[in-house]
Design a protein around this motif. Sequence first.
Motif, PDB file in Angstrom:
ATOM      1  N   SER A  17      -0.853  11.162 -10.363  1.00 42.69           N
ATOM      2  CA  SER A  17      -1.733  12.326 -10.239  1.00 42.69           C
ATOM      3  C   SER A  17      -1.211  13.524 -11.022  1.00 42.69           C
ATOM      4  CB  SER A  17      -1.907  12.703  -8.769  1.00 42.69           C
ATOM      5  OG  SER A  17      -2.592  11.692  -8.089  1.00 42.69           O
ATOM      6  N   PHE A  18       0.094  13.545 -11.285  1.00 44.69           N
ATOM      7  CA  PHE A  18       0.645  14.626 -12.087  1.00 44.69           C
ATOM      8  C   PHE A  18       0.159  14.566 -13.536  1.00 44.69           C
ATOM      9  CE2 PHE A  18       3.846  14.925  -8.721  1.00 44.69           C
ATOM     10  CZ  PHE A  18       3.926  16.300  -8.589  1.00 44.69           C
ATOM     11  N   ILE A  19      -0.171  13.392 -14.016  1.00 41.29           N
ATOM     12  CA  ILE A  19      -0.571  13.253 -15.419  1.00 41.29           C
ATOM     13  C   ILE A  19      -2.040  12.879 -15.579  1.00 41.29           C
ATOM     14  CG2 ILE A  19       1.752  12.675 -16.198  1.00 41.29           C
ATOM     15  CD1 ILE A  19       0.881   9.735 -16.256  1.00 41.29           C
ATOM     16  N   THR A  20      -2.814  12.959 -14.500  1.00 48.91           N
ATOM     17  CA  THR A  20      -4.231  12.638 -14.548  1.00 48.91           C
ATOM     18  C   THR A  20      -5.017  13.890 -14.912  1.00 48.91           C
ATOM     19  OG1 THR A  20      -3.922  10.945 -12.877  1.00 48.91           O
ATOM     20  CG2 THR A  20      -6.168  11.717 -13.238  1.00 48.91           C
ATOM     21  N   GLY A  21      -5.875  13.769 -15.918  1.00 52.88           N
ATOM     22  CA  GLY A  21      -6.685  14.905 -16.352  1.00 52.88           C
ATOM     23  C   GLY A  21      -7.702  15.318 -15.298  1.00 52.88           C
ATOM     24  N   TYR A  22      -8.285  16.467 -15.510  1.00 54.35           N
ATOM     25  CA  TYR A  22      -9.285  16.991 -14.574  1.00 54.35           C
ATOM     26  C   TYR A  22     -10.330  17.771 -15.355  1.00 54.35           C
ATOM     27  CZ  TYR A  22      -6.902  21.475 -15.067  1.00 54.35           C
ATOM     28  OH  TYR A  22      -6.355  22.625 -15.569  1.00 54.35           O
ATOM     29  N   HIS A  23     -11.455  18.055 -14.706  1.00 52.26           N
ATOM     30  CA  HIS A  23     -12.526  18.828 -15.312  1.00 52.26           C
ATOM     31  C   HIS A  23     -12.338  20.301 -14.968  1.00 52.26           C
ATOM     32  CE1 HIS A  23     -15.020  15.492 -16.689  1.00 52.26           C
ATOM     33  NE2 HIS A  23     -14.631  14.866 -15.578  1.00 52.26           N
ATOM     34  N   THR A  24     -12.388  21.145 -15.979  1.00 42.85           N
ATOM     35  CA  THR A  24     -12.267  22.587 -15.757  1.00 42.85           C
ATOM     36  C   THR A  24     -13.599  23.138 -15.271  1.00 42.85           C
ATOM     37  OG1 THR A  24     -12.890  23.132 -18.020  1.00 42.85           O
ATOM     38  CG2 THR A  24     -10.541  22.737 -17.597  1.00 42.85           C
ATOM     39  N   TRP A  60       0.815  -1.207   0.000  1.00 44.19           N
ATOM     40  CA  TRP A  60       0.000   0.000   0.000  1.00 44.19           C
ATOM     41  C   TRP A  60       0.854   1.265   0.000  1.00 44.19           C
ATOM     42  CZ3 TRP A  60      -4.623   0.693  -1.593  1.00 44.19           C
ATOM     43  CH2 TRP A  60      -5.503  -0.378  -1.607  1.00 44.19           C
ATOM     44  N   ARG A  61       1.990   1.263   0.669  1.00 45.09           N
ATOM     45  CA  ARG A  61       2.878   2.434   0.623  1.00 45.09           C
ATOM     46  C   ARG A  61       3.370   2.683  -0.804  1.00 45.09           C
ATOM     47  NH1 ARG A  61       4.694   0.094   5.479  1.00 45.09           N
ATOM     48  NH2 ARG A  61       4.009   1.364   7.224  1.00 45.09           N
ATOM     49  N   VAL A  62       3.746   1.608  -1.481  1.00 48.24           N
ATOM     50  CA  VAL A  62       4.183   1.746  -2.877  1.00 48.24           C
ATOM     51  C   VAL A  62       3.018   2.223  -3.743  1.00 48.24           C
ATOM     52  CG1 VAL A  62       5.008   0.449  -4.884  1.00 48.24           C
ATOM     53  CG2 VAL A  62       6.046   0.081  -2.641  1.00 48.24           C
ATOM     54  N   PHE A  63       1.823   1.685  -3.496  1.00 48.43           N
ATOM     55  CA  PHE A  63       0.646   2.119  -4.242  1.00 48.43           C
ATOM     56  C   PHE A  63       0.416   3.621  -4.097  1.00 48.43           C
ATOM     57  CE2 PHE A  63      -3.833   3.315  -3.988  1.00 48.43           C
ATOM     58  CZ  PHE A  63      -4.247   3.021  -5.278  1.00 48.43           C
ATOM     59  N   TRP A  64       0.498   4.149  -2.872  1.00 47.85           N
ATOM     60  CA  TRP A  64       0.251   5.570  -2.654  1.00 47.85           C
ATOM     61  C   TRP A  64       1.347   6.428  -3.293  1.00 47.85           C
ATOM     62  CZ3 TRP A  64      -4.414   6.760  -1.971  1.00 47.85           C
ATOM     63  CH2 TRP A  64      -5.265   5.995  -1.183  1.00 47.85           C
ATOM     64  N   CYS A  65       2.579   5.935  -3.318  1.00 47.71           N
ATOM     65  CA  CYS A  65       3.651   6.676  -4.000  1.00 47.71           C
ATOM     66  C   CYS A  65       3.398   6.732  -5.501  1.00 47.71           C
ATOM     67  CB  CYS A  65       5.010   6.031  -3.722  1.00 47.71           C
ATOM     68  SG  CYS A  65       5.583   6.228  -2.038  1.00 47.71           S
ATOM     69  N   VAL A  66       3.032   5.608  -6.081  1.00 50.47           N
ATOM     70  CA  VAL A  66       2.733   5.567  -7.519  1.00 50.47           C
ATOM     71  C   VAL A  66       1.506   6.415  -7.821  1.00 50.47           C
ATOM     72  CG1 VAL A  66       2.014   4.036  -9.407  1.00 50.47           C
ATOM     73  CG2 VAL A  66       3.865   3.361  -7.885  1.00 50.47           C
TER      74      VAL A  66
END
Length: 146
Positions: free
Chosen positions: A39-46, A28-34
Amino acid sequence: YDGIMIPYALAWDALEEDEMFGTIAWVWRVFWCVDMLLSFITGYHTTHRAVELRLGRTAKHFLKTWFVVDLFLLVWDYVGLALPGMRLIRIVRLVRMTRHSKRAFSYTRRVKSLFYAKVIHLAVNIFVLLGTFFWMAHVLCCGWYA
């Protein structure tokens, strides 16, 4: 895992680094790091309901919104490795779940949109309500015995 094990560990003074739980905790620690890196490359809604997928803008949006919280939680989690007896560190990890609850609800909407039958919608809603009820009962019971 965090939603189940953190209340359990707090109630019974169990260390998550024992035997099998230690391996799962590291996964789970590795999962949260990944997850933080992705999250830097995850799109979002404007604000205009458009989906922004340009890398520079998504990274800037993450830095402005959740980066500080995610970084704090990751650092706090690794501090918890050095100081395993601190109960407050475990409680703060539950904050991660609130961040991802919005994502879970959007997945629920997607699953419901795949089916036309109202019976499936009802079944999904009942499943979510029962899951929420059982999780809250688990947290309350662990809090009662803590």
